[in-house]
Write a protein that holds these residues in place. Structure first.
Motif, short mmCIF file in Angstrom:
data_model
loop_
_atom_site.label_atom_id
_atom_site.label_comp_id
_atom_site.label_asym_id
_atom_site.label_seq_id
_atom_site.Cartn_x
_atom_site.Cartn_y
_atom_site.Cartn_z
N TRP A 182 -13.21 26.24 21.23
CA TRP A 182 -13.97 25.11 20.72
C TRP A 182 -14.84 24.45 21.78
N GLY A 183 -16.14 24.64 21.62
CA GLY A 183 -17.12 23.93 22.44
C GLY A 183 -17.10 24.24 23.91
N LYS A 184 -16.33 25.21 24.33
CA LYS A 184 -16.18 25.46 25.76
C LYS A 184 -17.02 26.65 26.21
N LEU A 185 -18.07 26.34 26.96
CA LEU A 185 -18.89 27.37 27.58
C LEU A 185 -18.55 27.44 29.05
N GLN A 186 -18.41 28.67 29.57
CA GLN A 186 -18.23 28.86 31.01
C GLN A 186 -19.50 29.49 31.53
N PHE A 187 -20.12 28.80 32.47
CA PHE A 187 -21.46 29.18 32.93
C PHE A 187 -21.44 29.98 34.22
N GLY A 188 -22.45 30.83 34.37
CA GLY A 188 -22.73 31.42 35.66
C GLY A 188 -23.35 30.38 36.57
N ALA A 189 -23.56 30.76 37.82
CA ALA A 189 -24.03 29.81 38.82
C ALA A 189 -25.52 29.49 38.71
N GLY A 190 -26.24 30.29 37.94
CA GLY A 190 -27.66 30.02 37.73
C GLY A 190 -28.55 30.90 38.59
N THR A 191 -29.75 31.18 38.08
CA THR A 191 -30.77 31.93 38.81
C THR A 191 -32.07 31.15 38.75
N GLN A 192 -32.60 30.84 39.92
CA GLN A 192 -33.88 30.14 39.96
C GLN A 192 -35.00 31.18 39.94
N VAL A 193 -35.81 31.13 38.91
CA VAL A 193 -36.92 32.08 38.76
C VAL A 193 -38.24 31.37 39.07
N GLN A 235 -23.11 35.56 38.18
CA GLN A 235 -24.52 35.71 37.88
C GLN A 235 -25.28 36.09 39.14
N SER A 236 -26.23 37.01 38.99
CA SER A 236 -27.08 37.41 40.12
C SER A 236 -28.46 37.81 39.60
N PRO A 237 -29.50 37.70 40.45
CA PRO A 237 -29.47 37.12 41.78
C PRO A 237 -29.45 35.60 41.73
N GLN A 238 -29.31 34.97 42.87
CA GLN A 238 -29.34 33.52 42.95
C GLN A 238 -30.76 33.01 42.70
N SER A 239 -31.72 33.77 43.16
CA SER A 239 -33.12 33.40 42.94
C SER A 239 -33.96 34.66 42.92
#
Lengths: 111, 113
Positions: free
Chosen positions: A96-107, A6-10
């Protein structure tokens, strides 16, 4: 091994502007791609989601664009508001129930 | 409809102790998933339960375990706590026939000292 990048970080955007967050995935077994919004001290809240057989989905000011051949998808937040200031996570679902997430973006939306 | 509830919301434990966290899903939801959220590793899947059976498991050591009861409430247990177990533990539930949409609770903030 991070399967969702995931990008950008912020990012900082002015009120009324467009926020764009990008995600790239490696696992072709993903069959569902949600976006979550998280405020400090809260759990992630499901914002919008898309299946891989759809190229675009729009809900209000939020739009997901999906490019299956490039294994990329993005979230566009139109007319960004200060209340949209949060951390956004993309994810892919495998089984089943398994989500793999990106690192997140702070907006941060400035007034 | 009430959302996913988690108890306790905050917990402080000492290294070597064990801890049990509880999750009550949205009424009617039968699938419960658990995630660990840390600044360094982000959101990581622990395991998923449906009808009291673990259907899926992430890459965590055996110190992390869970169970689900007949009323769909779920607990997770961490034994022999380590400092690195400090995290926000989140559970999410989903409805029968729509396992794609997961709804998260507020989490339990665990601090290991």
């Amino acid at each position: 091994q991070q399967q969702v990048k995931q990008s950008p970080q912020s990012l900082i955007v002015q009120k009324g502007g467009i926020s764009i967050i990008n995600c790239a995935y490696e696992n072709t077994a993903f069959d569902y791609f949600p976006w979550y919004q998280q405020f400090p001290g809260k759990g992630p809240a499901l914002l919008i989601a898309i299946r891989p057989d759809v190229s675009e989905k729009k809900e209000g000011r939020f739009t997901i664009s999906f490019n299956k051949s490039a294994k990329q998808f993005s979230l566009h937040i139109m007319d960004s508001q200060p209340g949209d200031s949060a951390t956004y996570f993309c994810a892919g679902r495998t089984s089943w129930g398994k989500l793999q997430f990106g690192a997140g973006t702070q907006v941060v939306v400035t007034p | 409809k009430a959302g996913v509830t988690q108890t306790p919301r905050y917990l402080i434990k000492t290294r070597g102790q064990q801890v049990t966290l509880s999750c009550s899903p949205i009424s009617g939801h039968r699938s419960v998933s658990w995630y660990q959220q840390t600044p360094g590793q982000g959101l990581q899947f622990l395991f998923e339960y449906f009808s009291e059976t673990q259907r899926n498991k992430g890459n965590f050591p055996g110190r992390f375990s869970g169970r689900q009861f007949s009323n769909s409430r779920s607990e997770m247990n961490v034994s022999t706590l380590e400092l690195g177990d400090s995290a926000l533990y989140l559970c999410a539930s989903s409805a029968p026939g729509n396992s794609y949409e997961q709804y998260f609770g507020p989490g339990t903030r665990l601090t290991v000292t």
